[in-house]
Design a protein around this motif. Structure first.
Motif, PDB file in Angstrom:
ATOM      1  N   LEU A  47       0.800  -1.223   0.000  1.00  0.00           N
ATOM      2  CA  LEU A  47       0.000   0.000   0.000  1.00  0.00           C
ATOM      3  C   LEU A  47       0.832   1.272   0.000  1.00  0.00           C
ATOM      4  CD1 LEU A  47      -2.773  -1.062   2.545  1.00  0.00           C
ATOM      5  CD2 LEU A  47      -2.808  -1.212   0.045  1.00  0.00           C
ATOM      6  N   GLY A  48       1.988   1.235   0.649  1.00  0.00           N
ATOM      7  CA  GLY A  48       2.844   2.418   0.674  1.00  0.00           C
ATOM      8  C   GLY A  48       2.509   3.419   1.752  1.00  0.00           C
ATOM      9  N   TYR A  49       1.582   3.091   2.674  1.00  0.00           N
ATOM     10  CA  TYR A  49       1.322   3.990   3.797  1.00  0.00           C
ATOM     11  C   TYR A  49       1.114   3.178   5.064  1.00  0.00           C
ATOM     12  CZ  TYR A  49      -3.389   3.072   1.924  1.00  0.00           C
ATOM     13  OH  TYR A  49      -4.502   2.482   1.406  1.00  0.00           O
ATOM     14  N   ARG A  50       1.413   3.816   6.202  1.00  0.00           N
ATOM     15  CA  ARG A  50       1.311   3.131   7.489  1.00  0.00           C
ATOM     16  C   ARG A  50       1.304   4.163   8.608  1.00  0.00           C
ATOM     17  NH1 ARG A  50       7.504   0.696   7.499  1.00  0.00           N
ATOM     18  NH2 ARG A  50       8.563   2.713   7.324  1.00  0.00           N
ATOM     19  N   CYS A  64       2.072   8.891  14.046  1.00  0.00           N
ATOM     20  CA  CYS A  64       2.782   9.289  12.831  1.00  0.00           C
ATOM     21  C   CYS A  64       2.204   8.558  11.621  1.00  0.00           C
ATOM     22  CB  CYS A  64       4.266   8.967  12.951  1.00  0.00           C
ATOM     23  SG  CYS A  64       5.071   9.779  14.345  1.00  0.00           S
ATOM     24  N   TYR A  65       2.168   9.263  10.496  1.00  0.00           N
ATOM     25  CA  TYR A  65       1.641   8.702   9.258  1.00  0.00           C
ATOM     26  C   TYR A  65       2.709   8.804   8.179  1.00  0.00           C
ATOM     27  CZ  TYR A  65      -1.275   8.147   5.083  1.00  0.00           C
ATOM     28  OH  TYR A  65      -1.800   7.734   3.874  1.00  0.00           O
ATOM     29  N   GLY A 118      -4.054  11.983   5.169  1.00  0.00           N
ATOM     30  CA  GLY A 118      -3.955  10.786   5.997  1.00  0.00           C
ATOM     31  C   GLY A 118      -4.138  11.105   7.470  1.00  0.00           C
ATOM     32  N   LEU A 119      -3.526  12.201   7.923  1.00  0.00           N
ATOM     33  CA  LEU A 119      -3.679  12.614   9.319  1.00  0.00           C
ATOM     34  C   LEU A 119      -5.116  13.017   9.628  1.00  0.00           C
ATOM     35  CD1 LEU A 119      -0.443  14.734   9.876  1.00  0.00           C
ATOM     36  CD2 LEU A 119      -0.878  12.384  10.609  1.00  0.00           C
TER      37      LEU A 119
END
Length: 366
Positions: free
Chosen positions: A113-116, A130-131, A161-162
């Motif tokens: 996905l490339g995000y966490r 943290c994003y 995202g935040l």
């Protein structure tokens, strides 16, 4: 409740984005109850229903998933992976437990996905969620070309995202998560964009930082999760709308407490002191909030017990003694007296009355 709206420009931009990617726009518009020509004729600032926008966004996300690429904003909201993550964390007892589960989920899928997210705690009583977002080639392929020239990609992919995670934390606990700071690891776009973010986060927003994160009191991690698998179904049906509503409207303390009471069944209902502790509030603060909402803790307890009792009597055909035990009454007779005070009827007469209505209807149908 004040209507929640989104301006027509946001709708048109999303539709234009789908067109740029060569995706179907008719289906998402139809699901949102919109007609392309009429939407195009509206002024950019014309207010439309946020519920319509939520439906349009969900349908658009489904279209974009067919491209097998990571959505570059909003922490993947509207996608299957976001829904699966929500199902994973809904069983947590506290906000901290939920975020740790989400952290583990994201770590597993980060290569895809490339995000966490990842949660940090310090010795000064603070916590930072943290994003991380990796702008790889697949993600950038889903960005409009002019967005990069306008400095759009970096700040919006991280800030959005935040925004999603801040609102999601508020939904899970039934009350807003108060922030002390927001940092974004990207150059700022404009003062106007920064002010818009600060209006939502209700705290200063700093760009050009090392991490993209929201900062809050570590004690807030102990807040009780008040949502259930049932309420999650409703949330996911219109997730974007739900998160917009959380950011724009005052959370209902009554709704959070009713959910907490329901979660603690079967058995005796918690005291006001216990509930206040789970919400990280004082008893006096809870009483004041409930008073402003026109109710009381006793009234909420009675409302929940009445609703649960009726459901079990009618839909589960439970015996009176079984319902009494489930609701924490020491004696069935005590439950019968309470039920009569709530409805004006005994449990048996209430159930018989509902059944008789069904029999009359069935007879008339023949």
């Amino acid at each position: 409740m004040k209507d929640i709206t989104v301006n027509a420009y946001q709708f048109s931009r999303l539709v234009a984005y789908l067109e740029r990617l060569g995706l179907d726009t008719e289906t998402p518009l139809t699901r949102a109850g919109l007609v392309a020509a009429r939407l195009a004729a509206l002024p950019p600032d014309y207010p439309l229903s946020a519920l319509q926008y939520s439906r349009l966004y969900k349908a658009a996300a489904e279209q974009m998933q067919t491209l097998k690429r990571t959505l570059p904003w909003g922490a993947g909201i509207g996608t299957e992976s976001f829904e699966l993550k929500c199902h994973c964390l809904i069983g947590a007892r506290t906000l901290g437990e939920a975020l740790r589960l989400a952290e583990r989920f994201d770590e597993l899928l980060y290569p895809l996905l490339g995000y966490r997210i990842h949660l940090k705690e310090d010795g000064a009583g603070r916590a930072r969620l943290c994003y991380d977002f990796d702008n790889d080639d697949d993600a950038e392929a889903l960005m409009l070309e002019q967005w990069d020239r306008e400095g759009f990609l970096q700040p919006v992919s991280r800030a959005s995202g935040l925004l999603v995670w801040h609102a999601l934390c508020g939904w899970l606990t039934g009350q807003p998560l108060e922030l002390s700071a927001v940092t974004i690891a990207a150059p700022g776009r404009s003062d106007t964009y920064t002010r818009r973010l600060e209006d939502v986060f209700h705290c200063p927003v700093q760009f050009g930082e090392r991490d993209s994160a929201i900062e809050f009191q570590r004690d807030d991690l102990g807040r009780r999760v008040v949502q259930t698998a049932e309420s999650l179904k409703e949330f996911l049906a219109n997730a974007v709308y739900q998160l917009i509503a959380i950011d724009r409207q005052q959370a209902s303390t009554s709704a959070a407490i009713k959910s907490l009471i329901t979660i603690d069944l079967p058995g005796p209902l918690p005291s006001l002191e216990t509930v206040a502790g789970q919400l990280l509030m004082s008893e006096s603060s809870v009483r004041r909030r409930l008073q402003r909402e026109g109710t009381s803790y006793q009234a909420l307890k009675d409302e929940v017990r009445c609703q649960v009792a009726i459901d079990k009597l009618i839909n589960e055909d439970a015996k009176v003694a079984e319902v009494a035990e489930y609701l924490g009454f020491t004696e069935p007779s005590s439950f019968v007296r309470s039920f009569k005070a709530w409805t004006g009827q005994t449990p048996r007469s209430y159930r018989d009355g509902v059944r008789s209505l069904g029999e009359v209807w069935d007879g008339s149908a023949g």
